[in-house]
Design an enzyme around this catalytic site. Structure first.
Site, PDB file in Angstrom:
ATOM      1  CD  GLU A 136      13.542   0.424   8.718  1.00 58.25           C
ATOM      2  OE1 GLU A 136      14.520   2.169   8.704  1.00 58.25           O
ATOM      3  OE2 GLU A 136      14.853  -0.404   9.365  1.00 58.25           O
ATOM      4  CD  GLU A 153      10.494  12.467  10.735  1.00 57.19           C
ATOM      5  OE1 GLU A 153       9.286  11.566  11.463  1.00 57.19           O
ATOM      6  OE2 GLU A 153      11.492  11.794  10.728  1.00 57.19           O
ATOM      7  CB  CYS A 183      13.651   9.017   7.728  1.00 52.48           C
ATOM      8  SG  CYS A 183      14.230   7.442   6.811  1.00 52.48           S
ATOM      9  CE  LYS A 232      -1.441   2.780   2.542  1.00 51.21           C
ATOM     10  NZ  LYS A 232      -1.964   3.814   2.290  1.00 51.21           N
TER      11      LYS A 232
END
Ligand code: NAI
Ligand code: MG
Length: 482
Positions: free
Chosen positions: A255, A386, A289, A180
């Site tokens: 992750e 983040e 990331c 997906k």
């Protein structure tokens, strides 16, 4: 409508509604993809399950499976330009960066195609106490088997590459998969299904379903017939996936986010360090990331490095995916832009200073200026969360002990970049930084053979290298008595 907007009727029939897809460089609608409902997820999982149980892929001779992966790699190589344009239009990456994404995805596929046929267990001849009290001799062995049907959920940053980090090892291991993609960037994932079909992958082994995370993604992660989920995305959603996986105790690879430090010591080669640190937080407009957005600089060179980063940020050409020469693209969506500006404005309200950038650009597309921030405090969202935008925070430090504590003061642990000419210092920090990968005198370096494995809340398990394929295998021990 362009080729991007054409919907394969077979794909369109899979879901109930549709999802609009916008070009982040122009804000134009470029396509619509199915919003797969529960029935569509069930159907995709059932197809994968059937292929797995009948062994149409996992039981093939290794040579035939490797052939399929190598053929897919050749198709991708031949279609790099077309895939790069699609990727750039979905994601906003300029064509050169999008080509790079396709090329590194190809490298990953080649790497894992090379593993097919080289995955095996160990044998062990043992003599042990038998149940009846006399010694028994055995020839024992372990075998590594595909874990089953895997659900692969990926984000919108570098989507073709991140998809390949999961699809290539899953197929190399013999699994059947349901992939997906993110709702923002579905088009190259749909191409991936087509490419593997053309390469000879039996139908139903790789199934791509599009849809929103909260519905389609959640249905896949909760599905009782999915044995494993591999997810890349936010830590927040990672936590939801852990809960959803409890039902049938799915194996998980996660992750997740990062808040990675770059550390510049006063002995660093600044000619290398300034552009290296600059790209560390600006590559992909910070939507990466492993982005190093906390930049610690030793006090004696602090002003010089801030000035250098400001100059670097100002001269990076910004532009849309089709604008020649652009290096810095837009953010993926207006929602993402608002998120980034929200974190930035919170910091400014609390006393952070913008040395350059700091605003949305006055043009079409979801652009935010390349931004350097100073005068932050450790409690600001700028330092704790983040950001996922083109924002770097530069922080002065005195000595090694102080910066090590500051660098590790985060709930994340994905990456760290270190700039020093002192070998002993490099080794000491490589040991002590709590991060899944440490770059010394470089940043955002990657290789298919080198695992990335998040420490702390950056994830579970790892991708790339042997770790990447092991994630799709399970071990069986066989005892054979003489
Ligand atoms: P997200 O984590 O919500 O999306 C990533 C993928 O997960 C997408 O395919 C999405 O459809 C799916 N998803 C969302 N909710 C789900 C659920 N409940 N169950 C299963 N799948 C689900 O990330 P989002 O909302 O696009 O971005 C928000 C923030 O997350 C970003 O600002 C960034 O900080 C972080 N992020 C980090 C990434 C990384 O690689 N570290 C990648 C993407 C986002
Ligand atoms: Mg989300």
């Amino acid at each position: 409508m362009s080729e991007v907007t054409e919907i394969d009727p077979a794909v369109a029939s899979r879901g109930s509604g549709t999802i609009p897809v916008y070009d982040p460089s122009t804000e134009e609608l470029i396509g619509e993809v199915p919003d797969s409902d529960q029935a569509a997820v069930d159907a995709a999982v059932a197809r994968a399950r059937e292929t797995f149980e009948f062994g149409v892929w996992r039981r093939l001779p290794a040579k035939q499976r490797a052939d399929v992966l190598f053929r897919a790699a050749q198709i991708i190589r031949d279609r790099t330009d077309e895939l790069a344009v699609l990727e750039g239009r979905d994601n906003g990456l300029n064509v050169a960066a999008a080509r790079h994404i396709i090329t590194v995805a190809l490298d990953v596929l080649m790497y894992y195609a090379g593993w097919v046929g080289k995955v095996h267990g160990q044998s062990s001849d043992v003599v042990s106490d038998g149940v009846l009290g006399h010694y028994e001799r055995y020839h024992n062995f372990t075998q590594l088997e595909p874990v089953g049907v895997v659900g692969l959920i990926i984000p919108w940053n570098g989507p073709f590459f991140v998809a390949m980090l999961k699809v290539a090892p899953a197929l190399a291991a013999g699994c059947s998969a349901v992939l997906k993609p993110a709702e923002e960037t579905p088009h190259t994932a749909l191409k991936l299904e087509e490419i593997f079909r053309e390469a000879g992958l039996p139908d139903g082994v790789l199934n791509v379903i599009t849809g929103y995370g909260e519905t389609t993604g959640a249905a896949l992660t909760a599905h009782p017939d999915v044995d494993k989920v591999s997810f890349t995305g936010s830590t927040e959603v990672g936590r939801l996936i852990v809960q959803a996986a409890a039902g049938n105790l799915k194996r998980l690879t996660l992750e997740l986010g990062g808040k990675s430090p770059a550390i510049v010591f006063d002995d660093a080669n600044l000619k290398k360090a300034i552009p290296g640190v600059g790209m560390g937080f600006l590559a992909g407009s910070g939507q990466n990331c492993s982005c190093t957005s906390r930049i610690y600089v030793q006090r004696g060179i602090y002003d010089q490095v801030v000035e250098g980063l400001v100059r670097f940020a100002k001269k990076l050409p910004m532009g849309g995916s089709a604008e020649p020469g652009s290096l810095l693209g837009p953010l993926v969506s207006e929602k993402q832009r608002q998120r980034v500006l929200g974190i930035l404005n919170d910091g400014v309200a609390a006393g952070a200073e913008v040395a350059t950038g700091g605003k949305a650009m006055d043009r079409r597309g979801y652009f935010v200026e390349a931004t350097v921030v100073t005068n932050t405090t450790p409690d600001m969202r700028l330092i704790r969360e983040e950001i996922f935008g083109p924002v770097g925070c530069v922080i002065p430090f005195g000595d090694e002990d102080e910066v090590l504590v500051a660098a590790n003061d985060t709930r994340y642990g994905l990456a760290a970049s270190l700039w020093t000419e002192k070998l002993g210092r490099a080794h000491w920090f490589a040991d002590e930084l709590r991060a899944g990968q440490v770059w010394v005198n470089c940043s955002i370096a990657a290789d298919p053979a080198m695992p990335i494995s998040g420490h702390k809340e950056s994830g579970w398990g790892g991708e790339r290298g042997w770790k990447g394929i092991e994630a799709y295998l399970t071990t069986k021990a066989v005892y054979i008595s003489h």
